[in-house]
Design an enzyme around this catalytic site. Structure first.
Site, PDB file in Angstrom:
ATOM      1  N   ARG A   1       0.763  -1.238  -0.023  1.00  0.00           N
ATOM      2  CA  ARG A   1       0.116  -0.093  -0.037  1.00  0.00           C
ATOM      3  C   ARG A   1       1.083   1.340  -0.026  1.00  0.00           C
ATOM      4  O   ARG A   1       0.500   2.265  -0.698  1.00  0.00           O
ATOM      5  CB  ARG A   1      -0.935   0.033   1.119  1.00  0.00           C
ATOM      6  CG  ARG A   1      -2.074  -0.923   1.119  1.00  0.00           C
ATOM      7  CD  ARG A   1      -2.871  -1.158   2.368  1.00  0.00           C
ATOM      8  NE  ARG A   1      -3.812  -2.237   2.341  1.00  0.00           N
ATOM      9  CZ  ARG A   1      -3.844  -3.249   3.450  1.00  0.00           C
ATOM     10  NH1 ARG A   1      -3.119  -3.009   4.473  1.00  0.00           N
ATOM     11  NH2 ARG A   1      -4.715  -4.273   3.312  1.00  0.00           N
TER      12      ARG A   1
ATOM     13  N   CYS B   1      -3.477 -14.194  -3.063  1.00  0.00           N
ATOM     14  CA  CYS B   1      -3.118 -14.954  -1.911  1.00  0.00           C
ATOM     15  C   CYS B   1      -3.351 -16.492  -2.208  1.00  0.00           C
ATOM     16  O   CYS B   1      -3.589 -17.123  -1.098  1.00  0.00           O
ATOM     17  CB  CYS B   1      -3.778 -14.325  -0.863  1.00  0.00           C
ATOM     18  SG  CYS B   1      -5.503 -14.393  -0.902  1.00  0.00           S
TER      19      CYS B   1
ATOM     20  N   ASP C   1     -16.526  -3.634  -3.438  1.00  0.00           N
ATOM     21  CA  ASP C   1     -16.583  -4.728  -2.666  1.00  0.00           C
ATOM     22  C   ASP C   1     -17.857  -5.395  -2.857  1.00  0.00           C
ATOM     23  O   ASP C   1     -18.881  -4.397  -2.964  1.00  0.00           O
ATOM     24  CB  ASP C   1     -15.976  -4.608  -1.298  1.00  0.00           C
ATOM     25  CG  ASP C   1     -15.435  -5.977  -0.715  1.00  0.00           C
ATOM     26  OD1 ASP C   1     -14.510  -6.036  -0.760  1.00  0.00           O
ATOM     27  OD2 ASP C   1     -16.364  -6.821  -0.369  1.00  0.00           O
TER      28      ASP C   1
ATOM     29  N   PHE D   1     -12.266  -5.553  -4.817  1.00  0.00           N
ATOM     30  CA  PHE D   1     -12.134  -6.216  -3.664  1.00  0.00           C
ATOM     31  C   PHE D   1     -11.521  -5.600  -2.640  1.00  0.00           C
ATOM     32  O   PHE D   1     -10.300  -6.241  -1.797  1.00  0.00           O
ATOM     33  CB  PHE D   1     -11.230  -7.680  -3.900  1.00  0.00           C
ATOM     34  CG  PHE D   1     -11.591  -8.351  -5.307  1.00  0.00           C
ATOM     35  CD1 PHE D   1     -12.557  -9.356  -5.237  1.00  0.00           C
ATOM     36  CD2 PHE D   1     -10.885  -8.422  -6.197  1.00  0.00           C
ATOM     37  CE1 PHE D   1     -12.749 -10.174  -6.300  1.00  0.00           C
ATOM     38  CE2 PHE D   1     -11.359  -9.002  -7.566  1.00  0.00           C
ATOM     39  CZ  PHE D   1     -12.177  -9.874  -7.379  1.00  0.00           C
TER      40      PHE D   1
END
Length: 340
Positions: free
Chosen positions: A206, A333, A244, A222
């Site tokens: 970030r 991930c 989202d 997301f």
């Protein structure tokens, strides 16, 4: 001590440092034990490899705690936790950080996240669950938090023969915590947020947005509670759209935007990301930066084929709505989805 011997040809990976022993790698076990007990591990030549806890309910039959013939007791866990904490203090901003990261800190099955003065912990295997009360005492001694909350409401515990549960281990306290990440204020819901409450692992990524988003139009998909979106707005984006599908997430993005006086820059869109990317493409919408940070599409090898399709679709659609010279930030991930 119970003695577990590995099959010939099945011990190389463990000898080279892997901390897990699968059920199909074991030749024989000498002695009787209860699940969660500590056992000694030997190779096929009867040479000591390590010591760990065993569980017949899990495909990962043994998780190795140490390569030494040392006692697994309170002092053992205190040293491991203290070593992990001292390591973080050298490397990261410890106001909020991951204090213990399972096997990476040589305490398999234990996750400890620190959010300002509060800890959120997970004990994800039977062997570590047996030491939970002791571990909580040690964490209280070393970090002296105002409160500790367990987030053991995860399905992986059921594979270990454990029930899902969550609740206060030291408290009670208000489980909505305000943290600061890279100068950005964020509300963390320890009780109901994803995993332990917030994804601290993306902090450096970030921060890396800073040179990319000045005066940019940014799409953060997301978004969860708005980590990337808020950072983009804070670092000078002229407009940020945060998408989202979760009402809970959308409420937190709006609250976090207000917390940082960025309401005018961040627009929250409640939608399915696959649908909205297609819609933006059809409408000819363009962005200078598109961020894809989806949940794991692939939690098992059998899901790999579908995951390929999912990752391909969102990345392809994202590329089609980026301005020339713009940036695509794509995260994964999924354990089984390799970078290539």
């Amino acid at each position: 001590m119970i003695k577990l011997q590995l099959q010939k040809g099945k011990d190389k990976r463990v000898v080279e440092g892997h901390p897990w022993i699968y059920d199909n790698e074991i030749d024989k076990v000498h002695g009787s034990y209860e699940n969660g007990d500590i056992v000694d591990i030997y190779d096929w030549k009867d040479k000591f490899i390590g010591r760990g806890y065993i569980n017949d309910n899990s495909k990962i039959r043994v998780r190795i705690l140490t390569r030494k013939q040392e006692e697994i007791n309170r002092e053992f866990f205190r040293k491991r936790i203290n070593d992990a904490w001292e390591y973080r203090k050298r490397l990261v901003d410890t106001a909020s950080c991951r204090v213990v990261f399972g096997e990476a800190d040589f305490i398999p099955g234990l996750i400890v996240d620190k959010f300002e003065d509060y800890l959120s912990i997970q004990t994800l295997s039977l062997g570590i669950e047996k030491y939970k009360d002791m571990i909580v005492e040690i964490l209280d001694e070393i970090l002296n938090p105002k409160g500790i909350y367990e987030r053991n409401d995860v399905q992986i515990r059921e594979l270990e023969g454990l029930e899902q549960k969550k609740g206060f281990l030291k408290g009670p306290f208000d489980t909505q915590i305000e943290i600061v990440e890279n100068e950005v204020k964020m509300l963390v819901d320890i009780e109901n947020g994803q995993k332990t409450g917030y994804f601290l692992d993306q902090r450096e990524n970030r921060a890396a947005l800073r040179p990319l988003v000045g005066n940019a139009r940014v799409l953060d998909t997301f978004t969860h509670t708005g980590g990337f979106a808020l950072h983009a707005a804070h670092y000078g984006a002229r407009e940020v759209i945060a998408v989202d599908i979760s009402d809970h997430a959308a409420e937190y993005v709006a609250a976090n935007a207000a917390l940082n006086d960025l309401q005018g820059k961040v627009q929250v869109v409640l939608a399915n990301v696959f649908d909205i990317l297609k819609e933006y493409q059809q409408r000819g919408e363009k962005f200078d930066v598109v961020i894809l940070d989806p949940p794991a599409f692939c939690k098992s090898k059998s899901a790999l084929k579908g995951a390929y399709r999912g990752y391909k679709e969102i990345n392809l659609r994202a590329m089609k709505i980026i301005n020339t010279g713009g940036f695509l930030i794509s995260c994964s991930c999924s354990h089984y989805m390799y970078p290539e």
